[in-house]
Scaffold this motif. Structure first.
Motif, short mmCIF file in Angstrom:
data_model
loop_
_atom_site.label_atom_id
_atom_site.label_comp_id
_atom_site.label_asym_id
_atom_site.label_seq_id
_atom_site.Cartn_x
_atom_site.Cartn_y
_atom_site.Cartn_z
N SER A 89 4.92 -6.15 -11.26
CA SER A 89 3.67 -5.38 -11.37
C SER A 89 3.52 -4.46 -10.17
O SER A 89 3.14 -3.29 -10.31
CB SER A 89 2.47 -6.33 -11.46
N GLY A 90 3.81 -4.97 -9.00
CA GLY A 90 3.66 -4.18 -7.78
C GLY A 90 4.53 -2.96 -7.74
O GLY A 90 4.15 -1.92 -7.17
N HIS A 91 5.70 -3.03 -8.35
CA HIS A 91 6.61 -1.88 -8.33
C HIS A 91 6.02 -0.67 -9.06
O HIS A 91 6.36 0.47 -8.74
CB HIS A 91 7.95 -2.26 -8.99
N PHE A 92 5.15 -0.90 -10.04
CA PHE A 92 4.64 0.22 -10.85
C PHE A 92 3.12 0.26 -10.92
O PHE A 92 2.56 0.99 -11.73
CB PHE A 92 5.23 0.14 -12.26
N ILE A 93 2.43 -0.48 -10.07
CA ILE A 93 0.97 -0.55 -10.14
C ILE A 93 0.33 0.80 -9.85
O ILE A 93 -0.75 1.11 -10.38
CB ILE A 93 0.42 -1.64 -9.17
N ALA A 105 -3.78 -5.11 -3.14
CA ALA A 105 -3.57 -6.49 -3.60
C ALA A 105 -2.21 -6.65 -4.28
O ALA A 105 -1.56 -7.70 -4.15
CB ALA A 105 -4.68 -6.89 -4.57
N ALA A 106 -1.76 -5.61 -4.98
CA ALA A 106 -0.51 -5.70 -5.74
C ALA A 106 0.69 -5.10 -5.02
O ALA A 106 1.80 -5.13 -5.56
CB ALA A 106 -0.68 -5.00 -7.09
N PHE A 264 0.37 -0.91 6.62
CA PHE A 264 0.45 -1.59 5.32
C PHE A 264 1.62 -0.97 4.56
O PHE A 264 1.47 -0.01 3.81
CB PHE A 264 -0.87 -1.40 4.55
N GLU A 265 2.84 -1.52 4.76
CA GLU A 265 4.05 -0.88 4.27
C GLU A 265 4.07 -0.67 2.76
O GLU A 265 4.69 0.29 2.27
CB GLU A 265 5.29 -1.71 4.68
N GLY A 266 3.43 -1.56 2.02
CA GLY A 266 3.47 -1.47 0.57
C GLY A 266 2.87 -0.21 0.00
O GLY A 266 3.17 0.17 -1.14
N THR A 267 2.03 0.47 0.77
CA THR A 267 1.41 1.72 0.30
C THR A 267 1.94 2.94 1.03
O THR A 267 1.37 4.02 0.92
CB THR A 267 -0.12 1.65 0.48
N LEU A 268 3.04 2.77 1.76
CA LEU A 268 3.63 3.90 2.49
C LEU A 268 4.92 4.34 1.83
O LEU A 268 5.64 3.54 1.23
CB LEU A 268 3.90 3.52 3.94
N LEU A 325 -2.97 -17.21 -1.29
CA LEU A 325 -3.68 -16.19 -2.06
C LEU A 325 -4.77 -15.52 -1.23
O LEU A 325 -5.02 -14.31 -1.37
CB LEU A 325 -4.30 -16.82 -3.32
N SER A 326 -5.41 -16.29 -0.35
CA SER A 326 -6.46 -15.73 0.51
C SER A 326 -5.90 -14.70 1.48
O SER A 326 -6.54 -13.67 1.73
CB SER A 326 -7.16 -16.85 1.29
N ILE A 327 -4.72 -14.97 2.01
CA ILE A 327 -4.09 -14.00 2.93
C ILE A 327 -3.84 -12.69 2.20
O ILE A 327 -4.12 -11.60 2.73
CB ILE A 327 -2.78 -14.59 3.50
N ILE A 328 -3.31 -12.77 0.98
CA ILE A 328 -3.07 -11.55 0.20
C ILE A 328 -4.39 -10.84 -0.09
O ILE A 328 -4.51 -9.61 0.05
CB ILE A 328 -2.34 -11.89 -1.11
#
Length: 466
Positions: A89-93, A105-106, A264-268, A325-328
């Motif tokens: 999901s995260g790859h294409f969110i 979150a994703a 936040f590497e996931g959004t860069l 889950l709380s950390i995420i």
């Protein structure tokens, strides 16, 4: 999936809602609270480890019947599905939502993927070392056979998908980089070498960089298991501390050198990250994968040597799961601002190891609710097709969302990010992935011809290598 512009936009959206003095203060306090919590956690773990070591030193090891049967830990199959669901999901969110919280979150894939390596090492240790005994099984006698047979368990499907989507992969690569580079990237992909090339690790079927790193880890894992199988619990705990520190050091240096403690590497994207090459070298590193795989093996051995002492019952799995889950979630809303690599090493992987150990003990004891929930038939089926889901979600996502491909096939890009939710078409993407995975499992992985091909190829490679 949406290109650099989308990644940059999600980066901006991901930080906007914590901007200003108030948001900065909340993030500072949240991150400080996490740091304090981790210090307390590690201090208590150290004290408990010493107490257990003293008890074990004065107590004889429990006698175990030779060849004791190991109970199957079905919960792990369901956990594997949830991990893959999150990552796929995260790859294409970004194609389905522009909501800042949902994106963050994703998009913590670089944190969660470490759980895959740990789980793989855990299962490998469980199937190749003896229950209640400090020794390995015969499966560890031949290190080449150990690695090759496991690689041939996933390589045929990987190759089949490359062939099926070859026109798409090669045409896109050739259009942007030229035929020689496309051929080279194809070579890297076919032979699972891409994780050794940080800027080429995500060529063609991007998620399969994991298989590349894991394939290397398998060659080292056999030797590690031979040693780990002989260690007492006190020595295993020391090994876990050592592995955690070794994995942490390069991630600390990355954070320090780039002054990237809070990114936040996931959004860069490659354009917005301060040093994408260094980041890729770190997250795709086969050596880092080996460390996390061995951590999983150590965690498993700690449970396999249980002798029924009260101190071994460390608590329920649900509180650890809620903490993960709380950390995420807290990172998603900007309350915790710490980069992916540090969160992975300092918090997520240690807690995930504990979570697996507790699930394991609860499954054996048949005393907890969570393992029973995870063992529901539908979840177990999804766990059974989780590997095909992992392999096929990338190509299907490219077919639907990659601009160069979608414009040729559909005449438009099917991405439609929603500001306050997730686009309905994302469900169509997932339906296509699940149907394709189910077909691949039934008609390819369960095929006698494929199994025979894998067996014969493994035998030939092992004979050739000696």
């Amino acid at each position: 999936a949406g290109g650099s512009a989308t990644a940059a936009a999600t980066s901006a959206a991901g930080t906007a809602f914590v901007s200003g003095e108030g948001g900065a203060a909340v993030s500072a306090y949240g991150t400080a609270a996490l740091a304090v919590g981790l210090l307390v956690f590690y201090a208590l773990s150290w004290q408990r480890s010493k107490a257990l070591g003293e008890t074990e030193a004065t107590t004889a090891e429990a006698a175990v019947t030779e060849g004791a049967k190991k109970p199957r830990i079905d919960s792990f199959d369901s956990l594997r599905f949830f991990l893959i669901f999150y990552i796929a999901s995260g790859h294409f969110i970004a194609t389905a939502t522009s909501n800042a919280v949902l994106l963050r979150a994703a998009s913590q894939i670089n944190v969660v993927v470490g759980a895959f390596f740990v789980l793989s090492g855990y299962v490998a240790a469980y199937t190749t070392t003896e229950l209640g005994q400090r020794m390995g099984s015969k499966r560890l006698d031949n290190s080449v056979e150990f690695a090759v047979t496991r690689i041939m368990g996933f390589w045929p499907l990987h190759l089949f998908l490359l062939v099926c989507f070859l026109p798409m992969f090669f045409w896109v690569d050739m259009s942007f980089n030229g035929a020689p580079v496309a051929l080279w990237n194809g070579f890297l992909s076919v032979f699972l070498l891409q994780s050794w090339f940080p800027l080429s690790a995500e060529v063609w079927n991007a998620p399969t960089w994991f298989l590349s790193a894991f394939a290397f880890a398998l060659f080292g894992l056999c030797y590690a298991l031979r040693v780990l199988a002989t260690l007492k619990k006190a020595e295993l705990r020391k090994a876990m501390v050592f592995l955690t520190l070794v994995a942490l050091v390069p991630r600390l240096s990355y954070s320090y050198d780039l002054k990237a403690w809070e990114i936040f590497e996931g959004t860069l994207s490659a354009k917005t990250h301060p040093n994408y090459a260094l980041f890729n070298a770190l997250r795709f590193s086969p050596f880092a994968a080996l460390l996390e795989v061995v951590m999983g093996a150590v965690a498993c051995r700690l449970v396999m040597l249980d002798s029924g002492k009260p101190g071994e019952n460390t608590g329920a799995s649900i509180p650890i799961l809620l903490t993960l889950l709380s950390i995420i979630g807290l990172r998603a809303v900007g309350i915790i601002e710490l980069n992916d690599m540090l969160v992975r090493s300092l918090a997520f992987i240690p807690l995930w190891c504990i979570f697996l150990m507790r699930i394991h003990r609860e499954t054996v004891a048949k005393s907890a609710m969570l393992p029973r929930l995870l063992c529901s038939p539908r979840l177990l089926y999804m766990g059974g097709i989780s590997f095909p889901i992992f392999i096929v979600h990338g190509p299907i996502g490219q077919l639907m969302y990659k601009k160069a491909v979608a414009m040729k096939v559909w005449g438009k890009v099917l991405a439609n990010p929603q500001p306050h939710g997730v686009d309905w078409f994302f469900g169509v993407y997932w339906l296509a992935v699940i149907l394709a995975a189910a077909c691949l499992d039934k008609f390819f992985l369960q095929s006698k011809q494929v199994k025979e091909f894998s067996k014969n190829t493994s035998t030939a490679i092992c004979k050739a290598i000696g």
